[in-house]
Design a protein around this motif. Structure first.
Motif, PDB file in Angstrom:
ATOM      1  N   ALA A   1      87.881   1.637 -14.157  1.00  0.00           N
ATOM      2  CA  ALA A   1      88.808   0.676 -13.532  1.00  0.00           C
ATOM      3  C   ALA A   1      90.130   1.353 -13.176  1.00  0.00           C
ATOM      4  N   ALA A   2      90.599   2.261 -14.042  1.00  0.00           N
ATOM      5  CA  ALA A   2      91.848   2.992 -13.763  1.00  0.00           C
ATOM      6  C   ALA A   2      91.687   3.887 -12.538  1.00  0.00           C
ATOM      7  N   ILE A   3      90.516   4.512 -12.422  1.00  0.00           N
ATOM      8  CA  ILE A   3      90.256   5.363 -11.250  1.00  0.00           C
ATOM      9  C   ILE A   3      90.209   4.507  -9.987  1.00  0.00           C
ATOM     10  N   PHE A   4      89.530   3.356 -10.064  1.00  0.00           N
ATOM     11  CA  PHE A   4      89.466   2.441  -8.921  1.00  0.00           C
ATOM     12  C   PHE A   4      90.871   2.024  -8.496  1.00  0.00           C
ATOM     13  N   GLU A   5      91.702   1.704  -9.471  1.00  0.00           N
ATOM     14  CA  GLU A   5      93.078   1.271  -9.177  1.00  0.00           C
ATOM     15  C   GLU A   5      93.846   2.398  -8.490  1.00  0.00           C
ATOM     16  N   LYS A   6      93.669   3.604  -8.993  1.00  0.00           N
ATOM     17  CA  LYS A   6      94.362   4.771  -8.430  1.00  0.00           C
ATOM     18  C   LYS A   6      93.982   4.995  -6.960  1.00  0.00           C
ATOM     19  N   PHE A   7      92.723   4.739  -6.624  1.00  0.00           N
ATOM     20  CA  PHE A   7      92.251   4.978  -5.259  1.00  0.00           C
ATOM     21  C   PHE A   7      92.187   3.698  -4.418  1.00  0.00           C
ATOM     22  N   SER A   8      92.871   2.656  -4.872  1.00  0.00           N
ATOM     23  CA  SER A   8      92.981   1.374  -4.145  1.00  0.00           C
ATOM     24  C   SER A   8      91.632   0.724  -3.867  1.00  0.00           C
ATOM     25  N   ILE A   9      90.749   0.774  -4.870  1.00  0.00           N
ATOM     26  CA  ILE A   9      89.481   0.046  -4.793  1.00  0.00           C
ATOM     27  C   ILE A   9      89.653  -1.205  -5.648  1.00  0.00           C
ATOM     28  N   HIS A  10      89.559  -2.364  -5.001  1.00  0.00           N
ATOM     29  CA  HIS A  10      89.797  -3.627  -5.709  1.00  0.00           C
ATOM     30  C   HIS A  10      88.545  -4.494  -5.694  1.00  0.00           C
ATOM     31  N   THR A  11      88.414  -5.296  -6.727  1.00  0.00           N
ATOM     32  CA  THR A  11      87.240  -6.161  -6.892  1.00  0.00           C
ATOM     33  C   THR A  11      87.386  -7.440  -6.080  1.00  0.00           C
TER      34      THR A  11
ATOM     35  N   VAL B   1      79.117 -16.217  -8.517  1.00  0.00           N
ATOM     36  CA  VAL B   1      79.179 -14.836  -8.016  1.00  0.00           C
ATOM     37  C   VAL B   1      78.039 -14.078  -8.663  1.00  0.00           C
ATOM     38  N   MET B   2      77.059 -13.703  -7.857  1.00  0.00           N
ATOM     39  CA  MET B   2      75.900 -12.965  -8.385  1.00  0.00           C
ATOM     40  C   MET B   2      76.199 -11.469  -8.521  1.00  0.00           C
ATOM     41  N   GLN B   3      77.016 -10.976  -7.601  1.00  0.00           N
ATOM     42  CA  GLN B   3      77.424  -9.564  -7.672  1.00  0.00           C
ATOM     43  C   GLN B   3      78.813  -9.456  -7.053  1.00  0.00           C
ATOM     44  N   LYS B   4      79.735  -8.844  -7.763  1.00  0.00           N
ATOM     45  CA  LYS B   4      81.100  -8.700  -7.242  1.00  0.00           C
ATOM     46  C   LYS B   4      81.100  -7.788  -6.026  1.00  0.00           C
ATOM     47  N   GLY B   5      82.067  -8.022  -5.170  1.00  0.00           N
ATOM     48  CA  GLY B   5      82.267  -7.145  -4.008  1.00  0.00           C
ATOM     49  C   GLY B   5      83.431  -6.201  -4.268  1.00  0.00           C
ATOM     50  N   TYR B   6      83.625  -5.254  -3.342  1.00  0.00           N
ATOM     51  CA  TYR B   6      84.719  -4.285  -3.495  1.00  0.00           C
ATOM     52  C   TYR B   6      85.386  -4.026  -2.156  1.00  0.00           C
ATOM     53  N   VAL B   7      86.705  -3.830  -2.228  1.00  0.00           N
ATOM     54  CA  VAL B   7      87.528  -3.531  -1.051  1.00  0.00           C
ATOM     55  C   VAL B   7      88.210  -2.191  -1.273  1.00  0.00           C
ATOM     56  N   LEU B   8      88.136  -1.321  -0.277  1.00  0.00           N
ATOM     57  CA  LEU B   8      88.874  -0.052  -0.299  1.00  0.00           C
ATOM     58  C   LEU B   8      90.061  -0.228   0.633  1.00  0.00           C
ATOM     59  N   HIS B   9      91.255  -0.246   0.065  1.00  0.00           N
ATOM     60  CA  HIS B   9      92.467  -0.631   0.794  1.00  0.00           C
ATOM     61  C   HIS B   9      92.231  -2.026   1.378  1.00  0.00           C
ATOM     62  N   GLU B  10      92.120  -2.164   2.718  1.00  0.00           N
ATOM     63  CA  GLU B  10      91.844  -3.492   3.283  1.00  0.00           C
ATOM     64  C   GLU B  10      90.412  -3.604   3.812  1.00  0.00           C
ATOM     65  N   ARG B  11      89.620  -2.574   3.673  1.00  0.00           N
ATOM     66  CA  ARG B  11      88.253  -2.580   4.215  1.00  0.00           C
ATOM     67  C   ARG B  11      87.243  -2.982   3.140  1.00  0.00           C
ATOM     68  N   VAL B  12      86.384  -3.931   3.490  1.00  0.00           N
ATOM     69  CA  VAL B  12      85.321  -4.353   2.554  1.00  0.00           C
ATOM     70  C   VAL B  12      84.258  -3.262   2.550  1.00  0.00           C
ATOM     71  N   ILE B  13      84.025  -2.682   1.365  1.00  0.00           N
ATOM     72  CA  ILE B  13      82.970  -1.665   1.276  1.00  0.00           C
ATOM     73  C   ILE B  13      81.676  -2.264   0.719  1.00  0.00           C
ATOM     74  N   ARG B  14      81.802  -3.422   0.069  1.00  0.00           N
ATOM     75  CA  ARG B  14      80.622  -4.184  -0.326  1.00  0.00           C
ATOM     76  C   ARG B  14      81.038  -5.644  -0.493  1.00  0.00           C
ATOM     77  N   PRO B  15      80.406  -6.561   0.273  1.00  0.00           N
ATOM     78  CA  PRO B  15      80.764  -7.975   0.128  1.00  0.00           C
ATOM     79  C   PRO B  15      80.223  -8.523  -1.194  1.00  0.00           C
ATOM     80  N   ALA B  16      80.896  -9.544  -1.687  1.00  0.00           N
ATOM     81  CA  ALA B  16      80.426 -10.206  -2.907  1.00  0.00           C
ATOM     82  C   ALA B  16      79.210 -11.063  -2.569  1.00  0.00           C
ATOM     83  N   MET B  17      78.177 -10.999  -3.389  1.00  0.00           N
ATOM     84  CA  MET B  17      76.988 -11.826  -3.179  1.00  0.00           C
ATOM     85  C   MET B  17      77.177 -13.122  -3.945  1.00  0.00           C
ATOM     86  N   VAL B  18      77.144 -14.234  -3.227  1.00  0.00           N
ATOM     87  CA  VAL B  18      77.549 -15.514  -3.830  1.00  0.00           C
ATOM     88  C   VAL B  18      76.584 -16.648  -3.497  1.00  0.00           C
ATOM     89  N   ALA B  19      76.679 -17.703  -4.316  1.00  0.00           N
ATOM     90  CA  ALA B  19      76.024 -18.975  -4.024  1.00  0.00           C
ATOM     91  C   ALA B  19      77.130 -19.904  -3.521  1.00  0.00           C
TER      92      ALA B  19
END
Length: 195
Positions: free
Chosen positions: A129-139, A170-188
């Motif tokens: 999580a610290a590495i993700f924060e450092k590289f602006s990857i957000h949940t 939320v079946m699977q969390k998504g991730y954003v790199l800066h402002e770009r979605v790198i994986r959308p959240a899978m949801v009901a």
């Protein structure tokens, strides 16, 4: 006698005119045919031609050098771009090595309890999580939020008391790199109850 004398004086008067005309004719001929007019003019033209040829050769040489330099710059830029693509995640990958080391260390322990394994996994997750924060990857965790097709992927719709188009699970969390979605959240997503 008088008549022949008059004739001579008329001819003498005409003679300078004829000489003038001849001089003009010869000088015109000299200009038209410089080889007949002495050696200065051809030498001057030859000198000018040589100087022009030297200047042309210098310009051609400068052009060839500029063209070669441009080609070198283009090749260098292509190499830099290729290296930037190839090694773009170098810093990120280096940071991930610590997470891999933690996982390897957890697997080496022979008599680990479930609690110690859980603690190890939590610490490793904190590292990640610290590495993700450092590289602006957000949940992206949109539980209870309005469905956003730009950030969420609807896996199913369910009848719910929640307003329509609300994320109910939320079946699977998504991730954003800066402002770009790198994986959308899978949801009901909720829909109105059928009556």
């Amino acid at each position: 006698m008088q008549e022949s004398h008059n004739q001579e004086s008329i001819e003498k008067q005409k003679l300078p005119e004829v000489e003038e005309t001849l001089e003009t004719h010869h000088s015109g001929e000299s200009a038209a045919h410089p080889e007949k007019a002495g050696e200065d003019i051809p030498l001057d033209l030859e000198q000018q031609l040589k100087e022009a040829e030297i200047r042309a050769a210098e310009h051609h040489d400068a052009w060839l050098r500029a063209k070669a330099e441009t080609e070198n710059i283009r090749k260098r830029a292509q190499t830099d771009i290729a290296n930037a693509h190839k090694y773009a995640i170098d810093s990120f990958a280096t940071q991930l090595l610590a997470v891999m080391d933690s996982l390897d260390a957890a697997l080496i322990v022979e008599n680990s309890t479930i609690d110690s394994l859980k603690d190890g996994v939590e610490l490793t997750r904190k590292q990640l999580a610290a590495i993700f924060e450092k590289f602006s990857i957000h949940t992206i965790n949109p539980q209870g939020e309005k469905f956003d097709p730009h950030q969420h992927e609807a896996m199913c719709t369910v009848e719910s008391d929640a307003p329509p188009n609300t994320v109910t699970q939320v079946m699977q969390k998504g991730y954003v790199l800066h402002e770009r979605v790198i994986r959308p959240a899978m949801v009901a997503v909720s829909k109105a109850k059928s009556s």
